[in-house]
Design an enzyme around this catalytic site. Structure first.
Site, PDB file in Angstrom:
ATOM      1  N   THR A  69       0.824  -1.208   0.000  1.00  0.00           N
ATOM      2  CA  THR A  69       0.000   0.000   0.000  1.00  0.00           C
ATOM      3  C   THR A  69       0.855   1.254   0.000  1.00  0.00           C
ATOM      4  OG1 THR A  69      -1.739  -1.154   1.202  1.00  0.00           O
ATOM      5  CG2 THR A  69      -1.757   1.251   1.333  1.00  0.00           C
TER       6      THR A  69
ATOM      7  N   HIS B  13       1.947   2.050  -3.405  1.00  0.00           N
ATOM      8  CA  HIS B  13       0.871   2.670  -4.198  1.00  0.00           C
ATOM      9  C   HIS B  13       0.785   4.166  -3.881  1.00  0.00           C
ATOM     10  CE1 HIS B  13      -0.491  -1.110  -5.704  1.00  0.00           C
ATOM     11  NE2 HIS B  13      -0.851  -1.582  -4.526  1.00  0.00           N
TER      12      HIS B  13
END
Lengths: 348, 348, 348, 348
Positions: free
Chosen positions: C44, C47
């Site tokens: 994450t 990202h």
């Protein structure tokens, strides 16, 4: 909020109680003050009144007792975030510590350090009761206060009955007191193939019938085990809900259970019970569950759903109403056995 | 038993079928011969009649089709021990092999080598059908043959609906064909807080209402997902039962499911479906179940219990009746969409 | 506590981030301040760094990101009762609202209003992070900080793996990133008959083997579905744990599942996935679970138990260590695919 | 197959038994004849030998007893389809009727009319034993016959232990006889955080340790309840497996259980047991399971998986070996308490 209120107090370590004036209880930072609209009397309250062995071990007078009630939140502590003033709520009387293993894993109903309203701290037989914000449940505004006051025992019944499958099964309810009668209604609502209720009092058996029992058994005259087994194809009930706590009832509950069945125990036997574990549990491959309180808030939400959708109607259980000051009259009535739930109104 | 009988036969790998005379099927040592009293038409039968893609891959003509029926056992194989002549039975059309991992672990409904009556071997659109003794279920003698013939689809609905909790929950049934309508009735009987049924045909929605839906949604005019979510406190249905097999219905089923909810899939999508697994399954913490057939015999016993106790009434689903010889008229009627279950009588 | 700290900040809605000085975050009355001892980088975080589509929709810069960490509580809000200063804790990055249906019924891991540390509010790639007292979990004092920092992803794996039976079963783990490797270890510890791990990178497959996989499959060279099915008596894996989120991996996960098996989805597919629900879910009678986060605190307690009893060792996953200020170097390393977990030390 | 064989026979309703020649048992159409390669002695066999109260009520001499064995199928009945001659099998000694409610719903291990090999019909302390084809389970060819003979008691342990969650939990095994020792090994294999075994005999405690117990408790010297509770953070064991059947052990099992825990009862108390249901079941919210036999074939398949994957090794339990003719010597040895499983070889 300060001031004086009327309350029912166990003043000394002896039988009896008095109705007297007391200060309105103070609030901790996460407490809420509930103005009691209706309260109801539980068997536990009679034990406290009578000062039986359990009460002598557990209760520390002076104590305002009572734990089944509903009302309005009229004041909140400084740190309260979950509830607002004006909320119409029912009280969950089991106060979990929030920190033990059970509380941390979604099982606060079996908290290792449960504190109980009206047992370990001031209760609701009073105009006001203070409880943690985490112990009130918002009710639908149109729920009658008599029903709102019954959420605690109704929740016991919902928790017990829905602790396993019901639809299409034969369900026996042993003991048709108020919680037993609630269980009858819940089992019927949940699609039981047949609900059989037992008790030794005609008043209760009639009520069980009114709450939806397909068959009632007067265990003082009939062989409850034989009747249940016969009704269930000779094999015993798929589900037995023990609500009596009476040694005879408990023993019958184990014996009337089908192989592979579920026995959920809610009634509290006052003494040890002798059980034939070999025949009644092991060879049967039975599952026996101890049930305590209500799942917080799973059970409460289920209970609201059943009431809101009119799958269950609790009003037939409300057999009598009294002002709070007449509580001793109300308790006397309960002892006759010809009452189910008696509602008390602190407002008079 | 030997002789000639009337049967509906798919004779060639092409659309259509014929009604003709055939020998009564022979019995293996553990087979029983059922004299069909009533049969009913399933969507699968229309696929076979139409010779669609699935049928072309699966069916090997000539074949007597049909798999929903009840009747009397009129002959038994030499090794039969479970059933006697004269028994009034309904047929479980899924024949498990009895030896695979699933069969050996109590899951024969998902046997690795299922053979299906009327699909892989001669079916029940005939005066007689032969099935293994392990594939008939004894019915109550007073069950109407129309209801007896519906045990297969009713069992699908019972299996799907009772594959998880129902009492106190909001249940959405996507697709109100006959099985969807059965699911409505079962969910209601099992104490759902609310049952919402969707479809795109007025005839079916009316039937769903008659079977007990609290709310019906015409998905051709209304946003089914929005309606269900709104009805369920904005959060979506606790339980969604997908009975349509239609890609749009399937997609809606996933979207109308509450966080933590259960989605049980029974309808068979004919093609792959594109799903937003992230939003509709993973973040939701959803449980998605594939449901096949009926648990043998768990589901059947539950189904009997619900019918016997009058918790569910299947007769409203029986919208039409025909002699077996008029099956093509019956199938034409079903295609209009203005029929639920059509019962065929081989006896005329 | 006031002052200045070093933190990693996404300053603008564009790729990249900077290491800079910021004020130590303030505390609400029920918050605690954690001095971060070790943090680790999750996919994450990449990202967010890369500013991909998901990040563009979700992140509101400026934001300190990072959500996997452990450290000491160095300050507490005025209303804090559950945690004391000095506690050695790991952070549960999912902050439930505490009031929704899921939170009230023991499922706060799928709270309807989850706020995520390092995504929706300041995270732990910093010297200090402030979180609610209900979001820290006390660790054993002798747990290495590298392991303490991995409790979030390890918890994902524990939650996913133990969401059903494991003992004696064939378990396939699709995707052998850090969480997949944790799942391998948990499945092995829980008595899986065989654990098969798939991936397309040799580095990860070697790590899976080190964490206890009985068999690894390079899905870029071998037919993962065929290998898993063959290893599992031709029938498919009893349990499939999808950890890749890759459309190919997801599709394989469904296909390699045995009839009646359990497929638990944790990896997040970035786009819709086309599934053959008929063959891969419905006829199989499969159970598909969406898994989100970790059960609070059930999963954490299970995780501690497995580590404390030395059933699982997470240290092989810690392939690299960097001071926090070198986070960009660390992220570059992760992108090569030749690293599992990289630990960052805000203390340098 | 006809001929004469050596067998151990209870000839008269009195203590003792004899080794003598008998005809090889005849086969019904669905029976198979197993040439016994190895058998083992169970506590039940000692009860039969001793002619205790249970035996007097249940056994109808003359009877060949013994029910734990493995061997080769050397003849099959005319209607047998599931097994072929030459198969290496172990015998499931519980013969379900196949027609009762339990059998029809996947619970044949608690069949309402169980017939037991070596109790209700001729057993396996013989060169040959005849059983229904549905009562043999094919073993891996390389499984030693000593292990093959132990599948019945090992299955008891697998069934009991895996009747709920184990991974990460504290498991107490009360009674470290052979089945208790198997349970220790299974609990360890399934990822228990800690396995504590109790007994009153040093020989058994040493064996429990060898089978994987983390802690053993000599209940004749230590307070088993206190030790288990202390080991489990003061709260009691998450899972208690009662394997002793001794009233003291059973009482301890209930008391050492954690709130919300699982107590699985396998040991058979010979007399009723007095229980404090209020404290030990109800307030605890405990789940108590009666366990009978083994799930057919779920448990057997799990058992094979654990053995095949070398998660459990049963060989340490095989403490002694005798030719069948020396069974009285073997039984005498068992009575000393210094033996676990004694294997008998009909082949000499």
């Amino acid at each position: 909020m300060t001031g004086i209120m009327t309350a029912v107090v166990k003043e000394a370590p002896a039988p009896g109680s008095v109705v007297r004036e007391l200060p309105i209880p103070p609030l901790g930072p996460r407490d809420v003050l509930v103005k009691v609209r209706a309260a109801s009397i539980c068997g536990t309250d009679l034990h406290i009144e009578d000062w039986d062995g359990w009460a002598q071990r557990r209760i520390r007078p002076p104590l305002v007792f009572g734990h089944e009630c509903c009302g309005e939140v009229v004041a909140i502590g400084s740190g309260v975030t979950l509830v607002a003033e004006g909320a119409y709520v029912s009280v969950e009387g089991h106060i979990p510590d929030g920190t033990c293993y059970q509380c941390r894993t979604g099982n606060s109903h079996i908290c290792e350090n449960l504190e109980i309203v009206g047992v370990d701290r001031p209760g609701c037989f009073a105009e006001y009761v203070a409880v943690p914000e985490g112990n009130v449940f918002a009710l639908d505004p149109d729920m009658p206060p008599e029903v709102g006051a019954l959420q605690d025992p109704f929740g016991n019944a919902v928790h017990t009955t829905l602790a396993g499958e019901i639809a299409g099964l034969v369900v026996a309810v042993v003991g048709s007191g108020p919680i037993g009668c609630c269980a009858v209604a819940v089992a019927r609502a949940a699609g039981a193939r047949m609900v059989i209720a037992t008790d030794v009092r005609a008043f209760r058996l009639e009520l069980a019938q009114r709450m939806g029992a397909d068959r009632v058994v007067d265990a003082s005259r009939e062989d409850a085990v034989a009747v249940v087994c016969a009704a269930a194809d000779g094999a015993g009930a798929d589900v037995v809900l023990e609500m009596s706590g009476h040694p005879t009832g408990v023993a019958q509950a184990f014996r009337m259970l089908r192989r592979g069945g579920r026995l959920s125990l809610l009634g509290i036997p006052p003494t040890p019970v002798s059980l034939d574990l070999a025949e009644d549990v092991i060879f049967k491959g039975a599952t026996v569950q101890g049930i305590n309180g209500r799942r917080i808030w799973q059970t409460w939400i289920q209970a609201q759903a059943l009431l809101r959708a009119r799958k269950v109607d609790l009003m037939p259980l409300v057999t009598h109403k009294f002002p709070l000051a007449k509580i001793h009259e109300a308790m006397a009535l309960l002892r006759t056995g010809d009452a189910a739930k008696v509602i008390l109104y602190p407002g008079g």
